[in-house]
Design a protein around this motif. Structure first.
Motif, mmCIF file in Angstrom:
data_model
loop_
_atom_site.group_PDB
_atom_site.id
_atom_site.type_symbol
_atom_site.label_atom_id
_atom_site.label_comp_id
_atom_site.label_asym_id
_atom_site.label_seq_id
_atom_site.Cartn_x
_atom_site.Cartn_y
_atom_site.Cartn_z
ATOM 1 N N GLN A 152 0.823 -1.211 0.000
ATOM 2 C CA GLN A 152 0.000 0.000 0.000
ATOM 3 C C GLN A 152 0.856 1.260 0.000
ATOM 4 N N SER A 153 1.931 1.291 0.800
ATOM 5 C CA SER A 153 2.743 2.510 0.884
ATOM 6 C C SER A 153 4.155 2.187 1.379
ATOM 7 N N VAL A 154 5.067 3.119 1.085
ATOM 8 C CA VAL A 154 6.462 3.042 1.549
ATOM 9 C C VAL A 154 6.691 4.234 2.469
ATOM 10 N N ALA A 155 7.220 3.974 3.668
ATOM 11 C CA ALA A 155 7.278 5.021 4.698
ATOM 12 C C ALA A 155 8.706 5.501 4.979
ATOM 13 N N PHE A 156 9.603 5.375 4.001
ATOM 14 C CA PHE A 156 10.975 5.871 4.207
ATOM 15 C C PHE A 156 11.516 6.372 2.876
ATOM 16 N N LYS A 157 12.622 7.121 2.948
ATOM 17 C CA LYS A 157 13.320 7.553 1.750
ATOM 18 C C LYS A 157 14.520 6.644 1.528
ATOM 19 N N ASP A 158 14.787 6.364 0.278
ATOM 20 C CA ASP A 158 15.921 5.501 -0.042
ATOM 21 C C ASP A 158 17.206 6.045 0.584
ATOM 22 N N GLY A 159 17.933 5.152 1.277
ATOM 23 C CA GLY A 159 19.211 5.553 1.875
ATOM 24 C C GLY A 159 19.097 6.201 3.230
ATOM 25 N N ASP A 160 17.888 6.277 3.801
ATOM 26 C CA ASP A 160 17.705 6.887 5.123
ATOM 27 C C ASP A 160 18.393 6.065 6.214
ATOM 28 N N TYR A 161 18.633 6.723 7.340
ATOM 29 C CA TYR A 161 19.020 6.001 8.545
ATOM 30 C C TYR A 161 17.735 5.754 9.329
ATOM 31 N N VAL A 162 17.402 4.515 9.598
ATOM 32 C CA VAL A 162 16.132 4.168 10.237
ATOM 33 C C VAL A 162 16.397 3.611 11.631
ATOM 34 N N ARG A 163 15.402 3.737 12.487
ATOM 35 C CA ARG A 163 15.489 3.255 13.852
ATOM 36 C C ARG A 163 14.741 1.932 14.010
ATOM 37 N N LYS A 164 15.159 1.144 14.952
ATOM 38 C CA LYS A 164 14.493 -0.123 15.211
ATOM 39 C C LYS A 164 13.029 0.135 15.572
ATOM 40 N N GLY A 165 12.129 -0.621 14.942
ATOM 41 C CA GLY A 165 10.698 -0.465 15.172
ATOM 42 C C GLY A 165 10.033 0.533 14.262
ATOM 43 N N GLN A 166 10.791 1.287 13.467
ATOM 44 C CA GLN A 166 10.191 2.278 12.565
ATOM 45 C C GLN A 166 9.437 1.571 11.437
ATOM 46 N N VAL A 167 8.241 2.098 11.083
ATOM 47 C CA VAL A 167 7.434 1.517 10.007
ATOM 48 C C VAL A 167 8.102 1.818 8.668
ATOM 49 N N LEU A 168 8.284 0.776 7.847
ATOM 50 C CA LEU A 168 8.930 0.917 6.548
ATOM 51 C C LEU A 168 7.938 0.760 5.399
ATOM 52 N N PHE A 169 7.094 -0.258 5.487
ATOM 53 C CA PHE A 169 6.105 -0.543 4.433
ATOM 54 C C PHE A 169 4.762 -0.835 5.089
ATOM 55 N N VAL A 170 3.707 -0.577 4.328
ATOM 56 C CA VAL A 170 2.360 -0.934 4.770
ATOM 57 C C VAL A 170 1.712 -1.757 3.667
ATOM 58 N N ILE A 171 1.307 -2.966 4.045
ATOM 59 C CA ILE A 171 0.566 -3.841 3.140
ATOM 60 C C ILE A 171 -0.925 -3.652 3.421
#
Length: 399
Positions: free
Chosen positions: A70-89
């Motif tokens: 359904q959606s992508v919740a990050f930008k390519d190459g970002d630094y992400v934190r544990k538990g952060q939402v990345l994709f939504v099905i």
């Protein structure tokens, strides 16, 4: 003129020439050479390796449920934190299953409540002998069956709730994320489709291989037991002139690779700015000895005598003597002498081609000084000053 005159003249000339030939030639002056005492400095041997940076953890992100992205919740190459939402099905199909499971749970709960009431009433009637024991046993069995149905319904609700939660794909660790591999609207398959990848960058590992000979040196104690963990290492990148990255050895493999005869090792390096990236190549040096006091002379002060390396020293009587030496590695343009020289020896550092053992020479005093040069290339043994608090002695001037 008498006939004897020519003979007398020839005789006089012969006597004069003979007299000139008997005069001794003056001795040539002794050759002039430059002497200096060996430079003393506290050094540590280092072994050099080429290797590659790798992430401590690298995770391919896959969905745990099948559905349409359904959606992508990050930008390519970002630094992400544990538990952060990345994709939504798309969660709607799984939400419907959850609602159905909750309805079945409510139905099972009502059945269980009724069965408990009937069993309690049956116990009262049995005590009054109003029903048979068989009828009461049937009521008890019905209550137990309703309890089991309730547990099954609760498990179905829990499983359906998990699937709803899995429609939100979250980061399993903190780190740098790659690009998305699937665009919204595509069907993704549980445990199969790779959505992206995450690597953690701090700390980062440096993986290398070492020869069996070096491993044996460490095993036999020549390196001071440096095959163990926590041995200091220093690393430089391909475009860096100095070893600026510091870390520690944290792993040595348990077997030598049969094909290459090498053994795999690994170091861990702090990387708070995330400058180091997995896949980078670098040169690492690993401490190969305990600190020792070394004597250093220029390579030009050594000569080869058959299979031996020789240095010329000048004694108090200004007579040249030959010393057989054992060479070590180079340090900033100077050669380490393992044995054969003493700290106070006056070594000929210039004019060695004019000196011969047993010959007297004229002295010119010099000094041996360190001249920094680029470090040795990959695979070559080399040495470096003792790091941290150790202070090397001053350069030594010849007497």
């Amino acid at each position: 003129m008498s006939k004897a005159a020519p003979f007398l003249l020839s005789a006089c000339l012969a006597i004069a020439l003979a007299g000139c030939g008997n005069k001794s030639k003056p001795a040539p002056p002794p050759p002039v050479v430059t002497v200096a005492t060996p430079l003393q400095q506290t050094l540590v041997d280092w072994d050099d390796y080429t290797g590659q940076f790798i992430a401590v953890d690298s995770v391919d992100i896959r969905p745990r449920v099948t559905g349409y992205l359904q959606s992508v919740a990050f930008k390519d190459g970002d630094y992400v934190r544990k538990g952060q939402v990345l994709f939504v099905i798309d969660p709607r199909p799984y939400q419907a299953v959850l609602d159905q499971a909750k309805g079945a749970e409510a139905h099972a709960q009502a059945a269980l409540t009724n069965a408990r009431t009937e069993a309690a009433r049956g116990a009262t009637l049995l005590a009054a002998k109003a029903i048979s024991q068989q009828a009461y046993d049937t009521l008890v069995a019905t209550e137990r069956q309703a309890t089991a149905d309730m547990l099954s319904a609760q498990a179905n609700v829990h499983a359906a709730a998990l699937n709803v939660g899995f429609t939100r794909v979250t980061a399993p660790l903190s780190g740098k994320i790659s690009d998305r591999r699937v665009a919204p609207g595509n069907l993704v398959t549980a445990d199969t489709t790779v959505l992206t990848n995450i690597v953690n960058l701090d700390p980062i590992r440096f993986e290398f291989t070492g020869s069996e000979a070096l491993f044996l040196k460490y095993q036999r104690g020549q390196g001071g037991g440096l095959h163990t963990a926590a041995t200091p290492v220093q690393i430089k990148l391909q475009d860096e002139p100095t070893y600026r990255w510091n870390g520690k050895l944290d792993f040595v493999d348990n077997a030598i690779q049969p094909g290459s005869g090498a053994i795999r090792g690994r170091a861990v390096i702090s990387n708070p700015q995330h400058f180091l990236t997995p896949g980078m190549f670098g040169h690492m040096r690993l401490m190969g000895s305990q600190p020792y006091q070394a004597l250093l002379v220029p390579d030009a002060a050594l000569t080869t005598d058959l299979s031996r390396q020789v240095a010329y020293v000048v004694g108090p009587d200004r007579v040249v003597a030959e010393r057989v030496v054992v060479e070590g590695p180079l340090y900033n343009g100077l050669r380490v002498i393992r044995s054969g020289l003493q700290p106070g020896d006056r070594v000929i550092v210039d004019g060695i081609q004019r000196a011969k053992p047993g010959q007297k020479v004229s002295l010119r005093n010099g000094r041996i000084a360190v001249e920094p040069i680029p470090p040795a290339g990959p695979g070559a043994g080399f040495i470096a000053p003792l790091p941290s608090s150790a202070t090397p002695p001053d350069q030594i001037t010849a007497p």
